[in-house]
Write a protein that holds these residues in place. Structure first.
Motif, short mmCIF file in Angstrom:
data_model
loop_
_atom_site.label_atom_id
_atom_site.label_comp_id
_atom_site.label_asym_id
_atom_site.label_seq_id
_atom_site.Cartn_x
_atom_site.Cartn_y
_atom_site.Cartn_z
N ALA A 32 39.72 -77.37 22.55
CA ALA A 32 38.55 -77.82 21.79
C ALA A 32 38.54 -79.32 21.58
N ALA A 50 33.50 -76.99 18.11
CA ALA A 50 34.25 -77.03 19.36
C ALA A 50 35.19 -75.83 19.38
N LEU A 51 35.16 -75.07 20.47
CA LEU A 51 35.91 -73.82 20.53
C LEU A 51 37.07 -73.91 21.53
N ASP A 52 38.21 -73.30 21.18
CA ASP A 52 39.26 -73.01 22.15
C ASP A 52 38.89 -71.69 22.82
#
Length: 261
Positions: A32, A50-52
């Motif tokens: 992210a 924001a994504l992992d």
């Protein structure tokens, strides 16, 4: 699967509450925070997440496909009350964003895809050798040691440093990511699935390509037009696949302009 999220936004902004959130999806072996600089810019006026993606960063591990990863993103954004959203995805994250837009267009306000097309493309097994799965880690590892450990397997400095960020350093070193699941899924990640006839996303779509990157070519344009009939394409001069690293100022300008629509 609920994914790890880094959320940023303005401390006080009534406008941010009315604008769709911006969701950032990284590429293969990223995380992210890789798009942190553009997230910080957008977060001055917008809610950003924001994504992992699964098997990356601090998110859970498991089998991978673009349908599965798109469902992860949808479930996570529903959990955070962040739909519909503007999706920004780089490389593998771009394919994931496209898949979500095509399968669940009601969830996607607008779509920005960075240096990947709906087709073959991305890393190859030459970039990520199978020997990584059986790498023999020493009892202790620091960053310099991790770089030296990977050097015989990964000659590319950029790819090697990206893999170092996926290592657990210190007294119990190892991979922090779901490497076995990623390697199993690599042919799927490199490809693009068949979709039912008539599948398309009618919302605003921007593709950004690096001038010296091979991943968006004229041969891809028919599929891009069929699936995303309202797309536009911007090319950043002198940039490679990591457009946001090679030309951060121009990249941020294009993203901020698109986010205003």
């Amino acid at each position: 699967m609920l994914l790890n999220v880094i959320e940023r936004g303005p401390e006080v902004s009534s406008e941010a509450k009315t604008l769709p959130p911006v969701v950032l999806l990284h590429g293969l072996f990223g995380r992210a925070r890789n798009l942190g600089f553009v997230q910080r810019k957008l977060a001055a006026t917008r809610r950003t997440l924001a994504l992992d993606l699964r098997n990356h960063g601090d998110s859970p591990h498991g089998p991978m496909s673009f349908r599965i990863m798109a469902d992860d993103v949808r479930e996570t954004l529903e959990h955070h009350n962040a739909l519909p959203a503007m999706l920004l995805g780089h490389s593998m994250g771009g394919k994931t964003a496209m898949m979500l837009a095509l399968r669940h267009p009601e969830c996607v306000h607008s779509l920005l895809v960075v240096d990947i097309a709906p087709g073959e493309g991305g890393f190859t097994r030459m970039d990520v050798p199978a020997e990584l799965e059986t790498l023999d880690f020493p009892p202790h590892l620091d960053r310099a040691g991790a770089d030296a450990l990977l050097r015989p397997l990964i000659p590319s400095e950029a790819i090697r440093q990206m893999m170092v960020q996926n290592m657990r350093l210190g007294d119990n070193p190892g991979w922090s990511i779901g490497l076995a699941d990623i390697m199993t899924a690599l042919p799927t990640i490199m490809s693009w699935p068949e979709l039912p006839p008539g599948t398309q996303y009618d919302g605003p779509t921007l593709f950004i390509r690096g001038e010296i990157s091979p991943y968006i070519q004229p041969k891809n344009y028919p599929a891009m037009r069929r699936l995303f009939p309202h797309y536009t394409l911007e090319t950043i001069s002198g940039a490679g696949h990591w457009v946001h690293v090679d030309a951060p100022k121009r990249f941020a300008e294009l993203v901020e302009k698109f986010a205003q629509r």
